[in-house]
Design a protein around this motif. Structure first.
Motif, PDB file in Angstrom:
ATOM      1  N   PRO A  56       0.812  -1.228   0.000  1.00  7.98           N
ATOM      2  CA  PRO A  56       0.000   0.000   0.000  1.00  7.98           C
ATOM      3  C   PRO A  56       0.842   1.273   0.000  1.00  7.98           C
ATOM      4  CG  PRO A  56      -0.104  -1.075   2.136  1.00  7.98           C
ATOM      5  CD  PRO A  56       0.595  -2.023   1.222  1.00  7.98           C
ATOM      6  N   LEU A  57       2.038   1.203   0.615  1.00  8.68           N
ATOM      7  CA  LEU A  57       2.918   2.368   0.620  1.00  8.68           C
ATOM      8  C   LEU A  57       3.333   2.743  -0.795  1.00  8.68           C
ATOM      9  CD1 LEU A  57       4.698   4.469   2.040  1.00  8.68           C
ATOM     10  CD2 LEU A  57       6.431   2.671   2.337  1.00  8.68           C
ATOM     11  N   LEU A  58       3.752   1.745  -1.569  1.00  8.57           N
ATOM     12  CA  LEU A  58       4.138   2.005  -2.958  1.00  8.57           C
ATOM     13  C   LEU A  58       2.949   2.480  -3.778  1.00  8.57           C
ATOM     14  CD1 LEU A  58       6.537  -1.006  -3.666  1.00  8.57           C
ATOM     15  CD2 LEU A  58       7.173   1.358  -3.149  1.00  8.57           C
ATOM     16  N   ALA A  59       1.764   1.916  -3.503  1.00  8.19           N
ATOM     17  CA  ALA A  59       0.569   2.334  -4.243  1.00  8.19           C
ATOM     18  C   ALA A  59       0.261   3.804  -4.006  1.00  8.19           C
ATOM     19  CB  ALA A  59      -0.621   1.461  -3.841  1.00  8.19           C
ATOM     20  N   VAL A  60       0.356   4.231  -2.746  1.00 15.65           N
ATOM     21  CA  VAL A  60       0.085   5.640  -2.429  1.00 15.65           C
ATOM     22  C   VAL A  60       1.156   6.540  -3.051  1.00 15.65           C
ATOM     23  CG1 VAL A  60      -0.090   7.324  -0.561  1.00 15.65           C
ATOM     24  CG2 VAL A  60      -1.212   5.097  -0.341  1.00 15.65           C
ATOM     25  N   LEU A  61       2.420   6.119  -2.994  1.00 16.53           N
ATOM     26  CA  LEU A  61       3.493   6.916  -3.592  1.00 16.53           C
ATOM     27  C   LEU A  61       3.302   7.046  -5.105  1.00 16.53           C
ATOM     28  CD1 LEU A  61       6.602   5.591  -1.634  1.00 16.53           C
ATOM     29  CD2 LEU A  61       5.413   7.781  -1.333  1.00 16.53           C
ATOM     30  N   LEU A  62       2.855   5.969  -5.758  1.00 18.55           N
ATOM     31  CA  LEU A  62       2.600   6.035  -7.197  1.00 18.55           C
ATOM     32  C   LEU A  62       1.413   6.965  -7.493  1.00 18.55           C
ATOM     33  CD1 LEU A  62       3.139   2.292  -8.201  1.00 18.55           C
ATOM     34  CD2 LEU A  62       4.594   4.236  -8.810  1.00 18.55           C
ATOM     35  N   GLN A  63       0.398   6.924  -6.623  1.00 16.74           N
ATOM     36  CA  GLN A  63      -0.752   7.813  -6.823  1.00 16.74           C
ATOM     37  C   GLN A  63      -0.331   9.276  -6.687  1.00 16.74           C
ATOM     38  OE1 GLN A  63      -2.547   9.807  -4.395  1.00 16.74           O
ATOM     39  NE2 GLN A  63      -3.977  10.456  -6.012  1.00 16.74           N
ATOM     40  N   ARG A  64       0.533   9.552  -5.717  1.00 21.92           N
ATOM     41  CA  ARG A  64       1.024  10.913  -5.526  1.00 21.92           C
ATOM     42  C   ARG A  64       1.899  11.367  -6.690  1.00 21.92           C
ATOM     43  NH1 ARG A  64       2.790  11.262   0.880  1.00 21.92           N
ATOM     44  NH2 ARG A  64       0.669  11.322   1.746  1.00 21.92           N
ATOM     45  N   ALA A  65       2.529  10.385  -7.360  1.00 24.35           N
ATOM     46  CA  ALA A  65       3.364  10.717  -8.517  1.00 24.35           C
ATOM     47  C   ALA A  65       2.534  10.951  -9.773  1.00 24.35           C
ATOM     48  CB  ALA A  65       4.384   9.609  -8.772  1.00 24.35           C
ATOM     49  N   GLY A  66       1.208  10.791  -9.672  1.00 23.66           N
ATOM     50  CA  GLY A  66       0.333  11.099 -10.792  1.00 23.66           C
ATOM     51  C   GLY A  66      -0.148   9.914 -11.590  1.00 23.66           C
ATOM     52  N   PHE A 177      -0.821  -0.582   8.576  1.00 21.14           N
ATOM     53  CA  PHE A 177      -0.949   0.443   9.611  1.00 21.14           C
ATOM     54  C   PHE A 177       0.398   1.010  10.048  1.00 21.14           C
ATOM     55  CE2 PHE A 177      -4.970  -1.907  10.256  1.00 21.14           C
ATOM     56  CZ  PHE A 177      -5.864  -0.845  10.166  1.00 21.14           C
ATOM     57  N   VAL A 178       1.494   0.340   9.683  1.00 15.60           N
ATOM     58  CA  VAL A 178       2.818   0.767  10.136  1.00 15.60           C
ATOM     59  C   VAL A 178       3.144   2.196   9.695  1.00 15.60           C
ATOM     60  CG1 VAL A 178       5.305   0.324   9.938  1.00 15.60           C
ATOM     61  CG2 VAL A 178       3.720  -1.556  10.391  1.00 15.60           C
ATOM     62  N   PRO A 179       2.862   2.587   8.418  1.00 19.98           N
ATOM     63  CA  PRO A 179       3.180   3.975   8.041  1.00 19.98           C
ATOM     64  C   PRO A 179       2.517   5.011   8.934  1.00 19.98           C
ATOM     65  CG  PRO A 179       2.765   2.676   6.078  1.00 19.98           C
ATOM     66  CD  PRO A 179       2.404   1.804   7.242  1.00 19.98           C
ATOM     67  N   GLY A 180       1.242   4.784   9.280  1.00 15.81           N
ATOM     68  CA  GLY A 180       0.553   5.743  10.140  1.00 15.81           C
ATOM     69  C   GLY A 180       1.022   5.692  11.579  1.00 15.81           C
ATOM     70  N   LEU A 181       1.336   4.486  12.082  1.00 11.34           N
ATOM     71  CA  LEU A 181       1.753   4.344  13.469  1.00 11.34           C
ATOM     72  C   LEU A 181       3.160   4.868  13.706  1.00 11.34           C
ATOM     73  CD1 LEU A 181       0.379   0.749  14.207  1.00 11.34           C
ATOM     74  CD2 LEU A 181      -0.548   2.908  15.048  1.00 11.34           C
ATOM     75  N   VAL A 182       4.062   4.590  12.770  1.00 11.61           N
ATOM     76  CA  VAL A 182       5.463   4.965  12.942  1.00 11.61           C
ATOM     77  C   VAL A 182       5.701   6.418  12.577  1.00 11.61           C
ATOM     78  CG1 VAL A 182       7.828   4.473  12.184  1.00 11.61           C
ATOM     79  CG2 VAL A 182       6.232   2.593  12.613  1.00 11.61           C
ATOM     80  N   GLY A 183       5.046   6.862  11.510  1.00 10.95           N
ATOM     81  CA  GLY A 183       5.233   8.239  11.064  1.00 10.95           C
ATOM     82  C   GLY A 183       6.576   8.506  10.440  1.00 10.95           C
ATOM     83  N   ALA A 184       7.271   7.456  10.032  1.00 15.38           N
ATOM     84  CA  ALA A 184       8.590   7.613   9.411  1.00 15.38           C
ATOM     85  C   ALA A 184       8.429   7.953   7.930  1.00 15.38           C
ATOM     86  CB  ALA A 184       9.397   6.329   9.562  1.00 15.38           C
ATOM     87  N   PRO A 186       8.878   7.547   3.826  1.00 11.09           N
ATOM     88  CA  PRO A 186       8.742   6.329   3.029  1.00 11.09           C
ATOM     89  C   PRO A 186      10.036   5.520   2.898  1.00 11.09           C
ATOM     90  CG  PRO A 186       7.562   8.118   1.984  1.00 11.09           C
ATOM     91  CD  PRO A 186       8.309   8.717   3.127  1.00 11.09           C
ATOM     92  N   GLN A 187      11.181   6.183   2.702  1.00  3.65           N
ATOM     93  CA  GLN A 187      12.426   5.463   2.523  1.00  3.65           C
ATOM     94  C   GLN A 187      12.785   4.644   3.762  1.00  3.65           C
ATOM     95  OE1 GLN A 187      13.557   5.496  -0.384  1.00  3.65           O
ATOM     96  NE2 GLN A 187      15.653   4.716  -0.373  1.00  3.65           N
ATOM     97  N   ALA A 188      12.544   5.205   4.936  1.00  5.35           N
ATOM     98  CA  ALA A 188      12.827   4.482   6.175  1.00  5.35           C
ATOM     99  C   ALA A 188      11.892   3.284   6.337  1.00  5.35           C
ATOM    100  CB  ALA A 188      12.700   5.420   7.367  1.00  5.35           C
ATOM    101  N   LEU A 189      10.631   3.436   5.928  1.00  5.29           N
ATOM    102  CA  LEU A 189       9.686   2.327   6.005  1.00  5.29           C
ATOM    103  C   LEU A 189      10.089   1.188   5.073  1.00  5.29           C
ATOM    104  CD1 LEU A 189       6.405   4.424   6.088  1.00  5.29           C
ATOM    105  CD2 LEU A 189       7.321   3.060   7.974  1.00  5.29           C
ATOM    106  N   LEU A 190      10.526   1.529   3.863  1.00  9.90           N
ATOM    107  CA  LEU A 190      10.972   0.496   2.926  1.00  9.90           C
ATOM    108  C   LEU A 190      12.214  -0.212   3.450  1.00  9.90           C
ATOM    109  CD1 LEU A 190      10.459   2.394  -0.461  1.00  9.90           C
ATOM    110  CD2 LEU A 190       9.052   0.546   0.477  1.00  9.90           C
ATOM    111  N   LEU A 191      13.091   0.517   4.097  1.00  9.01           N
ATOM    112  CA  LEU A 191      14.279  -0.095   4.688  1.00  9.01           C
ATOM    113  C   LEU A 191      13.894  -1.030   5.834  1.00  9.01           C
ATOM    114  CD1 LEU A 191      17.355  -0.145   4.471  1.00  9.01           C
ATOM    115  CD2 LEU A 191      17.431   1.738   6.120  1.00  9.01           C
ATOM    116  N   GLY A 192      12.900  -0.629   6.623  1.00 11.05           N
ATOM    117  CA  GLY A 192      12.417  -1.497   7.695  1.00 11.05           C
ATOM    118  C   GLY A 192      11.820  -2.792   7.146  1.00 11.05           C
ATOM    119  N   GLY A 262      -1.236   7.636   5.886  1.00 11.41           N
ATOM    120  CA  GLY A 262      -1.602   6.663   6.895  1.00 11.41           C
ATOM    121  C   GLY A 262      -3.063   6.250   6.807  1.00 11.41           C
ATOM    122  N   ALA A 263      -3.965   7.213   6.622  1.00 16.27           N
ATOM    123  CA  ALA A 263      -5.393   6.896   6.557  1.00 16.27           C
ATOM    124  C   ALA A 263      -5.730   6.076   5.318  1.00 16.27           C
ATOM    125  CB  ALA A 263      -6.210   8.188   6.570  1.00 16.27           C
ATOM    126  N   ALA A 264      -5.131   6.435   4.175  1.00 12.63           N
ATOM    127  CA  ALA A 264      -5.404   5.679   2.951  1.00 12.63           C
ATOM    128  C   ALA A 264      -4.884   4.255   3.061  1.00 12.63           C
ATOM    129  CB  ALA A 264      -4.765   6.394   1.754  1.00 12.63           C
TER     130      ALA A 264
END
Length: 406
Positions: A56-66, A177-184, A186-192, A262-264
């Protein structure tokens, strides 16, 4: 459903022939029959947690990229497409190399894919990493579930499979839920997520080779199993469509309505929560009730949730409610089909039966994001409702083909 016993599974094996599956080494350090299986199950849970964070993180990042929901849906289908293409060959590969060796190579390739997400920064790089990850998942998935199905005690197969799938559901639920809970960032989340895959590799490579042995070859490959139990494969397809096929697209659709990262992503999390909550009850139901009744009930629940999603354009909370049902019942369908496979096949033939169910599930997970993304772009939530109602109806028809007393 007629039981298929190519390895004479109904006959009690002798002491000599009983040395199949998990090896029984003498001495206090020897693992139980299920101990190594649960270690691999734990490793697979870490892999699923990493995927639940990443997809879902990559999906949201792709959506933000247009990128449109159709493009995001096509991207989301890549891992499951690779699984669907490769899974028919997995039983033969497992027979040639063994479960442990296939699992090790798969986990190493999955780590390479996770590092690709970290190093890359766009659609094509991430697509290449996604293809590599899908190749890895084919071996990891088939090996773990075939081993679990053939080692579980017959009278408790539903419970054991339900516990395993509950672990998968917990990881799948927590990840988005990790992106919303951690608040880090995107790059740090992918590394995790890559660190979690590295832990999976560590578990796989520290299991001694002699702790896993293989039974004699069975006669049932993937295509044989698909012909033997087509209704189960169809139900697995429906389960994959709802549980695996809607996470990324639903998150991207929520983001397009103005929700934050996080919500999406939590819309996909609702699918995971439903999967987590329903797996163990589904396993218990498989041990206690006739399969046809359980499958019909599940299909009707999916049909109701599919009708509800038509209101999502006006009532956004519907996405979370419907998502919980998609994950819970869709995931339960897959668990129920795997329990039936464990009853219908034995020995190495279980790998073929498991591969048949994975084929159905991954085809659903492959078609789901592509079709739902395209139809959302064209007609919004009402059009998606029509598509999902058709999928739920397919499950209902397949369930009714099963004998009432099977």
């Amino acid at each position: 459903m007629t039981a298929i016993r190519p390895d004479n599974g109904a006959r009690r094996p002798s002491a000599a022939t009983a040395r199949v599956g998990i090896a029984h080494e003498p001495g206090p350090a020897a693992p139980s029959r299920m101990a190594v299986v649960w270690r691999l199950a734990m490793a697979t849970s870490l892999m699923v947690l990493a995927y639940g964070m990443t997809a879902p993180l990559l999906a949201v990042l792709l959506q933000r990229a247009g990128h449109s929901t159709a493009v995001i849906g096509a991207f989301a289908m890549l891992p499951l497409l690779m699984v669907a293409l490769l899974i028919p060959a997995m039983p033969r590969l497992l027979a040639h190399w063994g479960v442990l060796r296939v699992y090790r190579w798969g986990s190493a390739l999955q780590l390479l894919a996770a590092l690709g997400y970290v190093a890359g920064s766009g659609l094509w790089t991430w697509a290449a990493a996604s293809v590599a990850g899908g190749i890895a998942v084919a071996g990891l998935w088939n090996g773990t579930e075939a081993l679990l199905a053939r080692e579980a005690p017959p009278e408790q197969r539903g419970r054991v499979m339900g516990l395993y799938q509950t672990g998968m559901g917990a990881a799948f639920a927590l990840g988005p839920f990790v992106p919303g809970l951690v608040g880090a960032p995107p790059q740090a989340l992918l590394l995790g997520a890559a660190a979690l895959v590295a832990a999976c590799c560590l578990i796989a490579f520290t299991i001694p080779d002699h702790h896993v042995q293989e039974p004699p070859p069975g006669q049932a490959g993937t295509w044989h199993a698909l012909r033997a139990v087509p209704a189960l494969a169809a139900l697995a397809f429906v389960g994959g469509t709802f549980e695996a096929g809607l996470s990324s697209v639903s998150a991207a659709y929520a983001a397009s309505g103005g929700l934050g990262l996080g919500a999406a992503a939590s819309v996909a999390g609702a699918i995971g929560v439903g999967s987590f909550l329903c797996q163990y009850p589904a396993g218990l139901a498989a041990d206690r009730f006739a399969p046809r009744a359980v499958f019909v009930t599940a299909s009707l629940l999916l049909l109701g949730a599919s009708l509800l999603v038509a209101l999502a354009d006006r009532l956004p909370w519907v996405l979370w409610a419907a998502g919980a049902v998609w994950g819970g019942v869709g995931g339960a369908l897959y668990t129920l089909t795997m329990v039936q496979v464990a009853h219908a096949f034995s020995g190495r033939a279980v790998a073929g039966g498991a591969a048949a169910m994975i084929t159905g599930y991954t085809l659903g997970g492959t078609v789901g994001p592509l079709a739902s993304g395209a139809i959302l772009a064209a007609g919004g939530a009402p059009a998606l409702s029509v598509l999902l109602c058709a999928a739920a109806t397919l499950g209902l028809l397949a369930a009714r083909r099963m004998r009432p007393g099977a």
